[in-house]
Design a protein around this motif. Sequence first.
Motif, PDB file in Angstrom:
ATOM      1  N   GLN A 420       0.847  -1.193   0.000  1.00  0.00           N
ATOM      2  CA  GLN A 420       0.000   0.000   0.000  1.00  0.00           C
ATOM      3  C   GLN A 420       0.887   1.249   0.000  1.00  0.00           C
ATOM      4  N   TYR A 421       0.491   2.222  -0.817  1.00  0.00           N
ATOM      5  CA  TYR A 421       1.168   3.520  -0.835  1.00  0.00           C
ATOM      6  C   TYR A 421       0.129   4.585  -0.523  1.00  0.00           C
ATOM      7  N   ARG A 422       0.485   5.502   0.363  1.00  0.00           N
ATOM      8  CA  ARG A 422      -0.493   6.462   0.870  1.00  0.00           C
ATOM      9  C   ARG A 422      -0.019   7.891   0.639  1.00  0.00           C
ATOM     10  N   HIS A 423      -1.001   8.752   0.411  1.00  0.00           N
ATOM     11  CA  HIS A 423      -0.714  10.187   0.354  1.00  0.00           C
ATOM     12  C   HIS A 423      -1.946  10.924   0.857  1.00  0.00           C
ATOM     13  N   GLY A 425      -4.166  10.360   3.136  1.00  0.00           N
ATOM     14  CA  GLY A 425      -5.382   9.579   3.316  1.00  0.00           C
ATOM     15  C   GLY A 425      -5.786   8.760   2.114  1.00  0.00           C
ATOM     16  N   ALA A 426      -5.275   9.099   0.916  1.00  0.00           N
ATOM     17  CA  ALA A 426      -5.591   8.330  -0.288  1.00  0.00           C
ATOM     18  C   ALA A 426      -4.657   7.125  -0.377  1.00  0.00           C
ATOM     19  N   CYS A 427      -5.176   6.010  -0.899  1.00  0.00           N
ATOM     20  CA  CYS A 427      -4.406   4.775  -0.968  1.00  0.00           C
ATOM     21  C   CYS A 427      -4.226   4.327  -2.415  1.00  0.00           C
ATOM     22  N   SER A 428      -3.008   3.948  -2.738  1.00  0.00           N
ATOM     23  CA  SER A 428      -2.686   3.334  -4.015  1.00  0.00           C
ATOM     24  C   SER A 428      -2.090   1.969  -3.710  1.00  0.00           C
ATOM     25  N   ILE A 440      -0.978  -1.775 -10.902  1.00  0.00           N
ATOM     26  CA  ILE A 440      -1.131  -0.624 -10.011  1.00  0.00           C
ATOM     27  C   ILE A 440      -2.609  -0.253  -9.983  1.00  0.00           C
ATOM     28  N   ILE A 441      -3.164  -0.131  -8.802  1.00  0.00           N
ATOM     29  CA  ILE A 441      -4.589   0.179  -8.645  1.00  0.00           C
ATOM     30  C   ILE A 441      -4.737   1.506  -7.904  1.00  0.00           C
ATOM     31  N   HIS A 586      -9.420   5.033   0.104  1.00  0.00           N
ATOM     32  CA  HIS A 586      -9.049   5.956   1.178  1.00  0.00           C
ATOM     33  C   HIS A 586      -9.060   5.195   2.497  1.00  0.00           C
ATOM     34  N   ASP A 587      -8.190   5.588   3.392  1.00  0.00           N
ATOM     35  CA  ASP A 587      -8.119   4.948   4.705  1.00  0.00           C
ATOM     36  C   ASP A 587      -7.945   6.037   5.752  1.00  0.00           C
TER      37      ASP A 587
END
Length: 751
Positions: A420-423, A425-428, A440-441, A586-587
């Motif tokens: 998981q990659y975060r920026h 609050g958004a998650c990729s 990649i999602i 989002h997390d």
Amino acid sequence: MSEHVFSTDQTAQIYLDANATTPVLPCIADVVLHTMKTCFGNPSSSHITGIQAKHLLEHTRDQARKVIGAQYGDILFTSGATEGIQTAVVSTLIAAKNHQIEKPVLLYGATEHKAVPNTLSHWNEVLSIHADVLAIPVSNDGILDLDFIAQHAKNALMICTMAVNNETGIYQDLAAIETAIRTHNSDVAWMVDCVQALGKTKLALSETSIDYAPFSGHKLYAPKGIGMLYIREGRVYTPFIAGGGQESGKRSGTENLPGIAGLNKLFELLLDETDSTFKPSRVLNEYRDKLRTALIHTFGKVTFNHQFQNSVPTTLNFCVNELSSKEVMDLFDAAGIRISGGSACSSGANRSFVLDAMGIASWQSENALRLSFGPAMSPSDIDLACERICALKPILQANCLVVSDTLSPQQEACALGLTQYRHQGACSWLFVSESKHAIIIDPIAEMLPRLEKIVSTQSLNLVAILDTHDHQDRISARQLYERTFVSMLSDVKAGQLGWPSNIEKLDLMNATLERIHTPGHSKDSLSYLVRSKKTGKVLYCFCGDLLLPAGLGNSLLAGGDALEMANSLRQLNTFVQNETVICSGHDYQQCFAINWHAQIQQTPLLSALLSGAMSDAEFVTTKQENDAHTITHSASLCGFAATLDEPPLMQVDVTKAKSMLLESDTCLIDTREPYEHDANDLHKFFNLKKEQVINIPLSRMAHALVTGKLEKTHHYILLCRSGNRSKQAANNLAHIGFEHVYNLKGGLALM
């Protein structure tokens, strides 16, 4: 000749955050302790012990005059610079209450320490001055706009500037500022924050028309809680602290004599031309050059956010071009190197207001780092710092954070499985099969440099870049990614949201990727399912913003529909199993990993819908009410997530942890990122077998659950740098059924 240095033991920390505070020099600490023991008298007492104390106080005042070049005016001992600022502002504004200026203003430099504008605004309101508080703009080089000062000086009640900036080290031309002020207003009060100037630039305050100048001891190897304020002769003054009349009635309260003794020793060192404690500018510039070279050697592309020619040499403000400030700080901290992100007083901020004021690019402001050292730093300290920084390069290469000159070894943390990659609050998500086919999602623009490096260094075959929906909170980065990876995707014709045309399923060696339409948050919403070929079970469900950890996506945004959401949730329930890991777009809760069973338990609305306890009509009404409240009261644009009840957290200290780890079914989980983990030898510290230490960063928690790295019957002690990330991970594991998880209280910081 004497040299007062700190230990350069290989296990010692490398402290490069001197602009925040400095350690007390050993010789100053000795003086402070001696004063506490033998010269402890009250300077106001008339007996010999009091007279001795008074002599020390006045001698320090005389020394201060010599150091700052103030033959005239008052030197007032304070608790620090903040009190000095308060005193200067209050004195000025009380005297200005009866001003006759039609449109009064209070001016301060836009890059000033927050203590200054906050103090001006506070007392402006409390004293009912009703002046406009205006920030003096700065250039891209951080230099104050003299024309702005000249334009507003005639209406100014007070003008506040600083000698040296605490974030960038940029120094101002005080003579030029003085001309701009005094040409248009000979009497306006002018305060200059001299905190970062002491010991780094020459001061001659009596040769200027500066009215007030605050200083702080702890910024230059003296104790915390002691400072001083210079007040120009004849300037207005009102005691900020009233009481017993100490300091000739200017500042009541028994003087901090041990702190003043520390200042006395500091001034003695500064004035002794034969003493080598404080290095000359030539040497400090050499130090900066060495650190700059080490940073570039280690990180490659580094951007410095200020011009060195108009900055003191003890400060480097920089960004690593393709890494976030948090990543760099975490890596440095793991390696025992202490730096900060911007100002220590603003460490909770996401960006630097100083760099914003300078018009620096947004990515630089968000990822600014400050490396600062004191003028008493020894050559051996600098060499060790550079050595320790350079030693990080192979760790960065091994973890795909910088491109290696040689072929990097395959690192599971870099590629295989799910990350998981975060920026904000958004998650990729990056999923990599055992055959190195990658997907990649929900790509995030800010993560592109990182993912590009991983794809390159790990020789991945990128087969698809997918969005789960047309994100309402940001412009899709999919096309940006597709242009970057065009050579890999040139044969792939993408359809809706990036899904390859005319393909029902994507083959991922031991798994397949399927898509199902799940509208509700938006009309185009899709969910992607990673299904095991061996068991037929769905391992991961990438649901975008249809579901959020402990919540549901917003249905009142463009294209949202609560009834369609209800149908989608019921449909999803037929595909997934209790242990399927739900991967949202989002997390907000920072769950990192949650399975379908826990999602239902923690989302009452979802539970009621799937159990039949709530009709579709009731779901729609309740969902729309929740979403309307979210839009009005929450910053969580994409959906509502209830605050999770934290389960009772079991915490252990180091002693208890070592005892528990003697048991065969107890393991240590390091929740830091792999590059942090690699910078420490936890096996050695805890005297553990290799298999007893597991590195599972939060970004890999979902992967660990699916691949069976964790067993619910085992006992786990989680740790990180401060105990915060490991606490979050322990709570998350408890939510999904792990009963024997413990957090190492205080983390590595308190070991």
